[in-house]
Design an enzyme around this catalytic site. Structure first.
Site, PDB file in Angstrom:
ATOM      1  N   PRO A  16      49.498  11.463  -3.159  1.00 54.04           N
ATOM      2  CA  PRO A  16      48.237  12.059  -3.273  1.00 54.04           C
ATOM      3  C   PRO A  16      47.097  10.935  -3.876  1.00 54.04           C
ATOM      4  O   PRO A  16      47.382  10.222  -4.520  1.00 54.04           O
ATOM      5  CB  PRO A  16      48.559  12.828  -4.400  1.00 54.04           C
ATOM      6  CG  PRO A  16      50.160  12.949  -4.676  1.00 54.04           C
ATOM      7  CD  PRO A  16      50.457  11.545  -3.863  1.00 54.04           C
ATOM      8  N   PHE A  17      45.945  11.406  -3.192  1.00 55.77           N
ATOM      9  CA  PHE A  17      44.684  10.634  -3.584  1.00 55.77           C
ATOM     10  C   PHE A  17      43.876  11.524  -4.110  1.00 55.77           C
ATOM     11  O   PHE A  17      43.454  12.441  -3.279  1.00 55.77           O
ATOM     12  CB  PHE A  17      44.204   9.876  -2.292  1.00 55.77           C
ATOM     13  CG  PHE A  17      43.051   9.029  -2.719  1.00 55.77           C
ATOM     14  CD1 PHE A  17      43.254   7.722  -3.145  1.00 55.77           C
ATOM     15  CD2 PHE A  17      41.811   9.352  -2.457  1.00 55.77           C
ATOM     16  CE1 PHE A  17      42.089   6.826  -3.297  1.00 55.77           C
ATOM     17  CE2 PHE A  17      40.668   8.527  -2.921  1.00 55.77           C
ATOM     18  CZ  PHE A  17      40.886   7.313  -3.430  1.00 55.77           C
TER      19      PHE A  17
END
Length: 76
Positions: free
Chosen positions: A2-3
């Site tokens: 996840p970013f």
């Protein structure tokens, strides 16, 4: 991996940003089962002089309110 990209107007302290990173990471771990080591978070502080809404810079929009607050405090 996840970013997460977070933009805030103005500035935040190091402690505030640290808390945001911890909270967002914890949420992704709890809700999506992500590995905390894989969570990447970027916090971008946007100057209120570089951000506008409703046809005004945020810096200009907030000035009258700050002046009104100061005037109210001085008349008390």
């Amino acid at each position: 991996m996840p970013f997460v990209s977070i933009r805030i107007s103005g500035t935040a302290t190091r402690d505030q940003k640290s808390g945001i990173v911890a909270d967002v990471t914890r949420s992704l771990v709890e809700r999506l089962g992500k590995n905390p080591a894989a969570v990447q978070i970027v916090i971008e502080e946007v100057s209120t002089e570089n951000y506008g809404a409703g046809g005004l810079l945020i810096a200009d929009r907030d000035v009258p309110k700050l002046q009104e607050d100061a005037h109210a405090e001085s008349s008390q």
